[in-house]
Design a protein around this motif. Structure first.
Motif, PDB file in Angstrom:
ATOM      1  N   PRO A  68      -6.863   0.357  -7.335  1.00 54.31           N
ATOM      2  CA  PRO A  68      -8.336   0.255  -7.369  1.00 54.31           C
ATOM      3  C   PRO A  68      -8.881   0.394  -8.787  1.00 54.31           C
ATOM      4  CG  PRO A  68      -7.665   1.603  -5.522  1.00 54.31           C
ATOM      5  CD  PRO A  68      -6.436   1.356  -6.336  1.00 54.31           C
ATOM      6  N   ALA A  97       0.844  -1.206   0.000  1.00 58.25           N
ATOM      7  CA  ALA A  97       0.000   0.000   0.000  1.00 58.25           C
ATOM      8  C   ALA A  97       0.875   1.251   0.000  1.00 58.25           C
ATOM      9  CB  ALA A  97      -0.924  -0.017   1.216  1.00 58.25           C
ATOM     10  N   THR A  98       1.614   1.432  -1.084  1.00 59.23           N
ATOM     11  CA  THR A  98       2.357   2.680  -1.243  1.00 59.23           C
ATOM     12  C   THR A  98       1.375   3.734  -1.743  1.00 59.23           C
ATOM     13  OG1 THR A  98       2.827   2.107  -3.507  1.00 59.23           O
ATOM     14  CG2 THR A  98       4.470   1.455  -1.868  1.00 59.23           C
ATOM     15  N   SER A  99       1.767   4.984  -1.733  1.00 57.11           N
ATOM     16  CA  SER A  99       0.845   6.008  -2.242  1.00 57.11           C
ATOM     17  C   SER A  99       0.575   5.778  -3.732  1.00 57.11           C
ATOM     18  CB  SER A  99       1.406   7.415  -1.993  1.00 57.11           C
ATOM     19  OG  SER A  99       2.616   7.578  -2.687  1.00 57.11           O
ATOM     20  N   ARG A 100       1.596   5.295  -4.422  1.00 60.10           N
ATOM     21  CA  ARG A 100       1.473   5.077  -5.871  1.00 60.10           C
ATOM     22  C   ARG A 100       0.450   3.979  -6.179  1.00 60.10           C
ATOM     23  NH1 ARG A 100       6.681   4.266  -9.923  1.00 60.10           N
ATOM     24  NH2 ARG A 100       5.489   4.006 -11.847  1.00 60.10           N
ATOM     25  N   SER A 135      -1.731   2.711  -4.010  1.00 59.48           N
ATOM     26  CA  SER A 135      -3.040   3.004  -3.402  1.00 59.48           C
ATOM     27  C   SER A 135      -3.882   3.801  -4.384  1.00 59.48           C
ATOM     28  CB  SER A 135      -2.873   3.799  -2.108  1.00 59.48           C
ATOM     29  OG  SER A 135      -2.220   3.009  -1.158  1.00 59.48           O
ATOM     30  N   ARG A 136      -3.220   4.622  -5.171  1.00 61.27           N
ATOM     31  CA  ARG A 136      -3.943   5.406  -6.157  1.00 61.27           C
ATOM     32  C   ARG A 136      -4.336   4.566  -7.369  1.00 61.27           C
ATOM     33  NH1 ARG A 136      -0.462   8.197  -9.131  1.00 61.27           N
ATOM     34  NH2 ARG A 136      -0.004  10.118  -8.015  1.00 61.27           N
ATOM     35  N   ALA A 137      -3.379   3.750  -7.851  1.00 59.36           N
ATOM     36  CA  ALA A 137      -3.605   3.097  -9.146  1.00 59.36           C
ATOM     37  C   ALA A 137      -4.401   1.791  -9.072  1.00 59.36           C
ATOM     38  CB  ALA A 137      -2.255   2.828  -9.805  1.00 59.36           C
ATOM     39  N   THR A 179      -8.067  -3.005   0.704  1.00 54.42           N
ATOM     40  CA  THR A 179      -6.896  -2.172   0.997  1.00 54.42           C
ATOM     41  C   THR A 179      -6.690  -2.074   2.514  1.00 54.42           C
ATOM     42  OG1 THR A 179      -8.275  -0.230   1.011  1.00 54.42           O
ATOM     43  CG2 THR A 179      -7.205  -0.750  -1.067  1.00 54.42           C
TER      44      THR A 179
END
Lengths: 617, 344, 269
Positions: free
Chosen positions: B108, B99-102, B104-106, B120
């Motif tokens: 889903p 669950a990196t920010s990258r 976590s965004r992509a 998540t």
């Protein structure tokens, strides 16, 4: 950000959304729904639109932070069918009533020799008295003036939420919580609307970058339902005074909680328990049982309790632990908690109910009946009566003058049971000015004679009921112990009631982490207080010199939320808006008059934002 | 029996982030627990070979990769396309990713394209009777659920600090390149830079051993009737510096800024723990001058050892939630603590 | 150059953060005890998104702001009383559950189809805002799935700032690891943003805004479509409150020196 004061026109503005305003708005909207296109229900300020009716409420949501109630529901039942009332969450018909005189199981209560003697004989003869059990004497019958059979127990929060939801669903009125009203707007003696509080200010009231001056809401009729300490009602009283002979010298703090009873509870929904006699003789208590093991309970601390260490929270804990109650409450969990001042002067505290452009309803209009221990049904009914009067005025095309409101609303009110029963109750409790025993007797006599006979007394302003600490604790707590407690409170910016109550023999509270928790935890777990940013402080100590002279500082001890605390130098107390639950106890718990001969004290309680976040009270 | 795809992306320096190595441990464990399962690796980044080599000993049956300048940086359009392509190439039934920010965004979005289901903020994974179950928190860390899904593909994004970092020998990995062409639409966004907090800004740093939580009490009036914000700032900054601690704050302290009150100059909403703030993971936490109930306290749910300094013995922030509560004046205590840290 | 946008904010209610929550087993899966009675607030992150939208609308004349909410109609009506005075918006109501235990995919489907149905919505000017997380499910997945359904390929998560540049492009700051921000430039609408807390204060209550909003809110509530959401996607084995109650050792009436020593030893250990 706008800094110019804005103005808005509506037809009717309501202040405060409690049972009175709900009664008013419910009755009015029902009439409009029956005949929505009728010319008299069209807006004068917005041509082509229906009547513009708006209600402003201080609390962050409707039904927040109020109380458990038991009511005969005479007026409420006239407005709703039993089927409709059954939809209210947590409501239940009254099934069983009990009244207890509680003896003092710990020996710290302030009791006269007469009461001590009575307690002595009750204990001596307890083996032959079938009504004596668990340090309490159960009244063998319910005095008819107190009986609520056929009525309901309600959570006031759920009741008002239900009403609010129905009203908003009608689309005919707007109710805006989180919007405190600061004051009425006058044109000479005519009320022309209200002014809302300023936003975007510091605690001192100084504008910040986000300053937005409180808007002026102009209306042909201002409905004042903001309760006994609402800023609009207070302002009207200051401008017009009270009718001759009337005064508001009787108050009480209701300190309440909602608890989940233990799984093993024997209490059935609809059970109503009332108590008196403990923790101090004058403190009345209640426990109402809702469905699903939920119950509302609390105590009332009156202004004529001549005790400078009145502290609702600690007294509530002692009350809950009385054996008569503890057998039901042991193992219970605190779900919610709060407090509110009641204007107990009732009919005698009645202000000018109508005037040009305004009408007052509910507790602030003197409708509460303290002989019956009932206020919600009365408040509701006054709201209904006003709505009927307003509809009549609208239909006849008249304006909201004092005369027209007298002829319609006031006439209905004067002819109703609210007025008749209010008159019976008017002097019923005067005996308490002398002593608990006379007060109790007086209530009984008045109740049984429909108010024909009462024990006469001269009522004193609230600030005259505050003895000095030294006098109060004479023979029980040494002066140097009092001084020490005072110093400790100042040094730690807290209060001294725990130290002094301990010293006076009250047992320390053994916290169980569920029902018996610290005051601080009650604020965090059951109190759920929040104060929005950008509003000014609403509690003010007007003349600091009086606070400097004051040694009792009863405002600190009585503060329900620990929001008022001792200043390090012992002078003007500190106020923390984030902890205030808006109970307004400070308004009448002050040892000093505002000016000589004034009915008011040195504490001012103004329009403020925030408070409790709980709707199950 | 699952076809497991472990998906990760490289950092700017070409290595895998710590949470990715933690998640690899999880992926390997699941592959072992669900008998008959196989694990593949999918990597995204500018140059993924070094990262692939670093995990060559992970036991993956295949390493798939999308690389190139287009995939150097975190961008939704390109990341989704790359991950989608790898997932399709792998034909995975379970996709496990950090669950990196990258991601976590992509991811889903990828899940939606794959008609997959996704969970998540996973804080635990277990297999019970051959069924894979995960743990995750609901309502801002106020209740924990154990759940499973029958739908596949199932995508799992694992939080940091949950699994041990995978450790294995480097090797030489063979990466099977998956080619991905980006449309113009997927390149409308350009990453122009990263703004690091200024040197004196205090933030929640996940790598710190100690989280220091400052409460609103620091800015309240002290026994002398005055506020001492400057002194509070010095004491707090002193401790952060000396103990290399990360700084968290209660909501009430963060909110005070808007009320025109004396506040600590270096506190911003990025420091908030609990409520709308973070729920960081640190081995130790020290809360000072904090009051608060459950929604606030959840801010330090994932702190292992917790201590508090407070004037109220019954403080809701500490009772039943901290291991030790010191009932004392935090100003005095922290002054002394700083002195002792200086000496040692 | 000023651009008029169509901003759709997705946000619904969550329990007032001050309330005590307790999970129970409902007929279709886990639920909160007394869920319908719990006071609610607008999800805090969605709230920030709404304030950002209103702020953008203020600076870009002609911009329209819509608030699309999925929740029980009666609860949404109450929620409107507390937020409708804040900023101007048009309300789109979907009558359905607001539970955190729902699968985000189901929620995203319902929201995306409601957005598609907004009359007169100009997709070339569309900015879809929401929270980058919610105080109920806290998954951070719904906004991306909405983007996919609407065919929007520029998505940002954990944004604290959106600036419209003179050329009409956007400069966006997203929270990434280590307290850092990633700065991106995007050619323009349409985009989807999951907001973090942003930098704007909560706007004051404005009665005129409330009155104006209420004219669309009541009709929206009245014509709210029931949203059928599938609840069988997730098999919950258990939902529990964390049980661990720590045995707190209380140290009081101890000299400051002693306490400090103990703390330092602990930090160093």
């Amino acid at each position: 950000m706008t800094t110019e004061r804005q103005k808005m026109d509506v037809d009717i503005v309501c202040v405060g959304f409690g049972p009175a305003s709900a009664g008013f708005l419910t009755t009015l909207t029902r009439a409009i729904q029956q005949d929505p296109t009728a010319p008299h229900f069209q807006s004068k300020v917005m041509p082509g639109m229906p009547l513009q009716v708006i209600c402003y409420e201080r609390a962050d949501d409707i039904g927040f932070g109020v109380s458990g109630i038991v009511t005969e529901a005479k007026g409420i039942k006239a407005s709703f069918t039993a089927e409709e009332l059954s939809q209210i969450p947590m409501a239940h018909p009254v099934k069983h009533e009990e009244v207890y005189y509680l003896l003092d199981p710990v020996g710290a209560s302030r009791r006269s020799w007469l009461l001590k003697m009575a307690d002595f004989f009750l204990r001596i003869f307890k083996c032959i008295l079938p009504w004596f059990k668990n340090e309490a004497f159960q009244l063998p019958f319910i005095p008819p003036f107190m009986a609520k059979h056929g009525g309901y127990v309600f959570s006031m929060g759920q009741f008002t939420q239900w009403l609010g939801s129905n009203l908003m669903g009608s689309g005919l009125v707007q109710i805006w919580p989180s919007m405190p009203v600061r004051e009425p707007l006058f044109d000479s003696n005519r009320v022309v609307g209200v002014r809302l509080v300023d936003q975007g200010v510091e605690k001192s009231g100084k504008p910040t970058g986000a300053f937005m001056p409180g808007m002026d809401i102009h209306a042909a009729l201002t409905v004042v339902g903001d309760g006994p300490y609402g800023p609009v009602g207070q302002n009207l009283d200051q401008k017009f005074g009270l009718p001759e002979g009337n005064h508001q010298r009787e108050w009480a703090l209701g300190m309440k909680a909602v608890v989940e009873l233990p799984e093993t509870t024997a209490l059935k929904p609809g059970t109503v328990i009332h108590t008196f006699g403990y923790p101090e003789p004058e403190i009345f208590g209640f426990l109402y049982v809702y469905p699903n093991r939920m119950a509302s309970l609390g105590i009332f601390i009156p202004s004529w309790l001549k005790n400078p260490m009145r502290t609702g929270y600690r007294y509530l804990q002692h009350w809950m632990q009385h054996p008569t109650l503890w057998k039901h409450l042991q193992g219970a969990t605190l779900k919610s908690w709060g407090g509110k001042s009641l204007q107990e002067a009732g009919k005698r505290g009645e202000p000018f109910i109508v005037g040009d452009g305004f009408a007052r309803i509910g507790e602030g209009s003197g409708s509460t009946n303290m002989l019956k221990g009932s206020g919600v049904d009365e408040a509701w009914t006054t709201g209904v009566q006003l709505a009927e009067g307003v509809i009549e005025i609208l239909k006849t095309g008249k304006t909201f003058t004092k005369e027209n409101l007298e002829e319609t609303y006031l006439k209905r009110r004067r002819a109703s049971w609210v007025e008749q029963e209010g008159n019976i109750a008017k002097k019923a409790r005067d005996g308490f000015q002398h002593s608990f025993e006379l007060g109790f007797m007086g209530m009984g006599i008045s109740g049984f004679t429909n108010g024909t006979i009462h024990i006469p007394a001269k009522l004193k302003p609230v600030y005259e009921h505050v003895p000095s600490l030294e006098k109060y604790y004479q023979g029980r707590v040494a002066v140097d112990r009092i001084e020490k407690a005072c110093k400790e409170a100042n040094a730690t910016n807290t209060s001294m009631h725990d130290a002094l109550m301990d010293a006076a023999g009250w047992p320390a509270i053994q916290y169980d982490g569920k029902l018996l928790i610290s005051h601080q935890d009650a604020l965090l777990l059951g109190g759920k207080v929040q104060a929005a940013e950008g509003y000014a402080d609403h509690v003010l100590f007007l003349d600091g010199r009086k606070c400097e002279k004051c040694s009792t500082k009863i405002c600190i001890e009585m503060c329900s939320g620990q929001a008022i605390t001792a200043n390090s130098d012992g002078t003007v107390p500190l106020f923390d808006r984030e902890k205030c639950i808006h109970c307004a106890a400070c308004l009448w718990n002050c040892a000093y008059a505002r000016e000589q001969g004034s009915e008011l004290t040195n504490v001012d309680f103004r329009a403020g934002s925030g408070g409790l976040h709980s709707n199950i009270n | 029996m699952e076809k497991i795809l472990y998906l990760a992306h490289t950092q700017q320096d070409g290595t895998l982030p710590k949470v990715a190595l933690e998640t690899l441990s999880a992926a390997i464990q699941i592959t072992k627990d669900l008998s008959g399962s196989t694990m593949m690796v999918g990597l995204i980044g500018q140059n993924i070979q070094p990262a692939a080599d670093a995990i060559a000993a992970s036991g993956a049956s295949k390493i798939l990769g999308v690389s190139g300048a287009d995939f150097a940086q975190s961008r939704y359009g390109s990341d989704v396309k790359a991950a989608e392509a790898i997932a399709n190439a792998a034909g995975a039934t379970l996709i496990i990713a950090p669950a990196t920010s990258r991601f976590s965004r992509a991811l889903p979005g990828v899940a939606f394209r794959l008609k997959a289901v996704i969970d998540t903020h996973i804080s635990g994974i277990q297999t019970t009777g051959g069924t894979l179950q995960i743990q995750r928190w609901y309502y801002r860390q106020r209740m924990i659920a154990t759940l499973s899904r029958t739908a596949r593909p199932w995508m799992l994004l694992v939080d940091s600090g949950v699994f041990p970092v995978w450790q294995g020998a480097k090797g030489t990995a063979k990466v099977e390149a998956v080619s991905v062409a980006l449309s113009e639409k997927e390149q409308r966004t350009r990453v122009t830079g990263v703004e690091a907090p200024s040197a004196d800004a205090q933030t929640i740093r996940p790598d710190a051993a100690l989280l220091f939580v400052a409460g609103a009490g620091w800015t309240k009036k002290q026994p002398d009737g005055q506020t001492h914000s400057k002194e509070a700032e010095t004491l707090i900054l002193g401790l952060l510096h000396k103990a290399k601690a990360s700084l968290g704050s209660s909501k009430s302290l963060v909110d005070q800024g808007a009320e025109g009150e004396a506040v600590l100059s270096f506190i911003s909403h990025l420091n908030q723990v609990g409520q709308t703030g973070a729920t960081p993971r640190h081995p130790k936490g020290l809360a000072t001058c904090c009051h608060g109930e459950e929604p606030h306290v959840v801010g330090w749910r994932f702190i292992n050892e917790r201590r508090a300094v407070n004037l109220d013995a019954n403080c809701g922030w500490a009772q039943g939630k901290a291991d030790v509560l010191y009932v004392a004046d935090a100003f005095q205590v922290m002054k002394k603590v700083n002195e002792l840290l200086d000496k040692s | 150059m000023t651009t008029a946008f169509n901003i759709v904010v997705c946000g619904s209610l969550v329990p007032d953060p001050l309330q005590t929550l307790e999970p129970i087993q409902g007929p279709t899966g886990p639920a909160l005890k007394n869920e319908m009675m719990l006071p609610s607030v607008l999800d805090p992150w969605a709230g920030h998104a709404l304030f950002e939208a209103a702020n953008l609308a203020k600076h870009h004349p002609g911009t329209k702001v819509y608030l699309v909410s999925l929740g029980p109609k009666a609860k949404l009506q109450q929620l409107m009383m507390t937020i409708a005075q804040k900023v101007p918006f048009e309300f789109v109501c979907l009558d359905g559950p607001a539970s955190g235990f729902l699968d985000s995919r189901e929620v995203a489907k319902a929201l995306a189809s409601a957005i598609e149905k907004i009359p007169g919505l100009d997709k070339t000017k569309l900015l879809v805002f929401g929270g980058y997380s919610s105080a109920s499910r806290d998954a951070g997945t719904t906004m991306q799935m909405i983007a996919e359904q609407l065919g929007i390929s520029d998505v940002f998560l954990g944004a604290d700032e959106l600036k419209v540049q003179p050329d009409g492009s956007f400069r966006i700051m997203e929270r990434i690891e280590g307290g850092q921000y990633q700065i991106s430039s995007c050619a323009g609408a349409p985009i989807v943003i999951g907001w973090a807390t942003g930098n704007l204060p909560e706007p004051p209550n404005n009665p005129q805004v409330g009155m104006a909003n209420m004219r669309t809110i009541m009709p929206a509530l009245q014509k709210a479509q029931p949203a059928a959401l599938k609840t069988d996607g997730i098999q919950y084995a258990s939902v529990q409150l964390p049980q661990q109650q720590r045995q707190t050792k209380i140290v009081k009436d101890t000299p400051v020196e002693e306490i400090a020593k103990e703390i330092v030893a602990w930090i160093r250990s």
